[in-house]
Design an enzyme around this catalytic site. Structure first.
Site, PDB file in Angstrom:
ATOM      1  N   GLU A 161      12.756  26.554  62.033  1.00 55.78           N
ATOM      2  CA  GLU A 161      14.228  26.837  61.852  1.00 55.78           C
ATOM      3  C   GLU A 161      14.939  27.454  63.215  1.00 55.78           C
ATOM      4  O   GLU A 161      15.242  28.548  63.451  1.00 55.78           O
ATOM      5  CB  GLU A 161      14.262  28.275  61.010  1.00 55.78           C
ATOM      6  CG  GLU A 161      13.722  27.975  59.658  1.00 55.78           C
ATOM      7  CD  GLU A 161      13.531  29.247  58.887  1.00 55.78           C
ATOM      8  OE1 GLU A 161      13.655  30.236  59.149  1.00 55.78           O
ATOM      9  OE2 GLU A 161      13.609  29.059  57.577  1.00 55.78           O
ATOM     10  N   GLU A 369       8.925  24.977  52.893  1.00 55.75           N
ATOM     11  CA  GLU A 369       9.168  26.442  52.510  1.00 55.75           C
ATOM     12  C   GLU A 369      10.072  26.560  51.274  1.00 55.75           C
ATOM     13  O   GLU A 369      11.118  25.869  51.203  1.00 55.75           O
ATOM     14  CB  GLU A 369       9.608  27.669  53.490  1.00 55.75           C
ATOM     15  CG  GLU A 369       8.772  27.742  54.533  1.00 55.75           C
ATOM     16  CD  GLU A 369       9.188  28.846  55.550  1.00 55.75           C
ATOM     17  OE1 GLU A 369      10.099  29.705  55.091  1.00 55.75           O
ATOM     18  OE2 GLU A 369       8.898  28.955  56.507  1.00 55.75           O
TER      19      GLU A 369
HETATM   20  C1  BG6 Z   1      11.804  32.051  56.498  1.00 56.37           C
HETATM   21  C2  BG6 Z   1      10.916  31.995  57.547  1.00 56.37           C
HETATM   22  O1  BG6 Z   1      13.300  31.771  56.998  1.00 56.37           O
HETATM   23  O2  BG6 Z   1      12.234  32.541  55.333  1.00 56.37           O
HETATM   24  C3  BG6 Z   1      10.007  32.684  57.305  1.00 56.37           C
HETATM   25  O3  BG6 Z   1      10.552  30.737  58.036  1.00 56.37           O
HETATM   26  C4  BG6 Z   1      10.344  34.218  56.336  1.00 56.37           C
HETATM   27  O4  BG6 Z   1       9.278  33.030  58.200  1.00 56.37           O
HETATM   28  C5  BG6 Z   1      10.931  33.364  55.026  1.00 56.37           C
HETATM   29  O5  BG6 Z   1       9.328  34.966  55.927  1.00 56.37           O
HETATM   30  C6  BG6 Z   1      11.610  34.618  54.243  1.00 56.37           C
HETATM   31  O6  BG6 Z   1      12.436  35.235  54.818  1.00 56.37           O
HETATM   32  P1  BG6 Z   1      12.594  36.880  54.957  1.00 56.37           P
HETATM   33  O7  BG6 Z   1      13.304  37.297  55.948  1.00 56.37           O
HETATM   34  O8  BG6 Z   1      12.749  37.327  53.485  1.00 56.37           O
HETATM   35  O9  BG6 Z   1      11.128  37.321  55.293  1.00 56.37           O
END
Ligand code: BG6
Length: 473
Positions: A161, A369
């Site tokens: 990212e 993800e």
């Molecule tokens: C993604 C990241 O942007 O979102 C993760 O790669 C992250 O590391 C996930 O944990 C969820 O985002 P957040 O800020 O709610 O933990």
């Protein structure tokens, strides 16, 4: 090479490992930031997190028992090179050999990310991603990882990212170095993209098996009003969130109108060097990793002011997001949102995948993800996360539709394998398929209802998803 669709889940080193001073590890910028007074919203640290450093075998075994055949994790640069460059740590190197070998033991395909937000502190102090020296420092680190693990890893990610991380670091200002300066942001992102491209070139030079990609947080952009001003805003949002990364790593160049806009904004672009276009062109990825969470609604900006708010508390309050003269983000009041303001809209993955197919028809995609963070509670020893099941189910079904309509998707990873530290949001915002009881002495793991749902879904869909990807191998 695995010829099956990858059904997995994902974590990142700082968010799950703990063991922050164990095994010869050096300090990262997140270790230092979380221990500083700047970490004031949810003042917790990743010192222990879910202690994957000691529980990795249990976590990988549970993942495999949940029917998953793939695991995405990241390597902490500071375990391999405690000072960022130079001296290697054999203990750190051995740790990831054990993690990868454990994946193999349970027939789980590892998908390894080299960089997921945690920088060696010494490199961070020298300017981090803003300092061009980091490009070759990253290559030094990547080369060690490729040489160590390259024969047993088939899927690599250079950087996680570039967009979202730099937006947090230099836009929201909630990640270190906690500044609000988009000029510095574009510079840092440029160096990330160069570092990724150089690492891809090294990967090819080493003639390793497998594929190398970059993970890009990408967003379907929609408008609620169909007129020219809104269409223009949608294009600006697309440049800002998607094209400035995806075009570079897939096609090897920034979109011209993106660079034109940066010039129009008056940024000093002298960090873009004459040799950079050929570095980008030599470092195009084999596949694009997509982190897919939500959709954005674009509206015309109401002036030159930039105003970037973010909700890190889960209190349901709305935030404003405007990039002066580019666009602003609106919201669709019909759609359900999480207390952190994320829209729940599984269909949007179909639109995103169709856009990617139109823009980059030759590039396979892995959904690296996808998930939803919310409060979860244990009731009689169980976690009934029906809302998560509904969200994930919708995504998987819409991905399948996109594959039927010609998108090449090689895998799908739920964020996250188990509950982990959520950057700035702390530990209450949970994403895991497995619940971590942070109050118990041994950080007890409890599979949530979504874990069993995923196992079932994989069982039911394995054959049909495999049928849809075989043609590309
Ligand atoms: C993604 C990241 O942007 O979102 C993760 O790669 C992250 O590391 C996930 O944990 C969820 O985002 P957040 O800020 O709610 O933990």
């Amino acid at each position: 090479m695995n010829k099956e669709f990858l059904w997995g889940s994902a974590t990142a080193a700082y968010q799950c490992e703990g063991g922050w001073k164990e095994g010869g590890k050096g300090l990262s910028n997140w270790d230092v930031f979380c221990h500083s007074e700047k970490n004031s919203v949810n003042p917790v640290t990743g010192d222990v997190a879910c202690d994957f450093y000691h529980h990795y075998e249990e976590d990988i075994r549970m993942l495999a028992e949940g029917g998953q055949n793939a695991y995405r994790f990241s390597i902490a640069w500071t375990r391999i090179l405690p000072d960022g460059t130079g001296r290697k740590s054999q203990e750190g190197i051995d740790f990831y050999h054990r993690v990868i070998d454990t994946c193999r033991k349970y027939h789980v395909e590892p998908l390894v990310t080299l960089y997921h937000y945690d920088l060696p502190e010494s490199i961070y102090e020298a300017g981090g991603w803003e300092n061009r020296n980091i490009v070759e420092q990253f290559v030094e680190y990547a080369r060690i990882c490729f040489e160590e693990y390259g024969q047993k890893v088939n899927y690599w990610v250079t950087i996680n990212e570039p967009n979202y991380e730099t937006l947090c670091c230099y836009g929201f200002g909630n990640y270190p170095p906690n500044v609000k300066d988009l000029g510095r942001r574009w510079r840092a992102m440029h160096h990330m993209l160069l570092a990724s491209a150089r690492a891809v070139a090294v990967f090819r030079e080493l003639k390793l098996p497998g594929m190398v990609g970059l993970v890009s947080d990408s967003y379907p952009i929609a408008v609620l009003t169909d007129n020219e001003a809104h269409k223009k805003a949608a294009h600006m949002a697309d440049l800002f969130f998607n094209l400035c990364v995806n075009d570079v790593c897939v096609k090897g160049a920034y979109p011209q109108d993106f660079v034109d806009q940066l010039k129009k904004d008056g940024y000093d672009l002298s960090y873009m060097k004459e040799e950079d276009p050929s570095i980008f062109a030599d470092g195009c990825v084999d596949y694009l990793g997509i982190n897919a969470y939500n959709r954005y609604i674009a509206e015309p900006a109401d002036g030159p002011e930039t105003n970037l708010g973010v909700n890190n508390t889960g209190d349901g309050k709305k935030t404003k997001f405007q990039i002066g003269n580019w666009f602003s983000l609106g919201e669709d009041s019909e759609m359900e949102k999480t207390p952190w303001g994320m829209e729940i809209n599984p269909r949007s993955i179909y639109d995103l995948l169709m856009d990617l197919k139109r823009l980059y028809p030759q590039i396979p995609v892995i959904i690296t993800e996808n998930g939803v963070g919310n409060y979860d509670e244990v009731v009689d020893g169980q976690i009934h996360d029906q809302y998560r099941i509904a969200y994930l189910e919708g995504y998987v079904d819409w991905i399948e539709r996109a594959m039927e309509d010609g998108c090449t998707v090689l895998g799908y990873f739920v964020w996250s394998t188990m509950d982990v530290y959520s950057w700035i949001n702390g530990y209450k915002k949970r994403y895991g398929l497995v619940y971590i009881d942070y109050d118990s002495d041994d950080l007890v793991r409890i599979p949530k209802d979504s874990y069993y749902w995923y196992k079932n879904k994989i069982q039911n869909r394995r054959k049909s998803f495999n049928g849809k990807i075989h043609s590309i191998y």
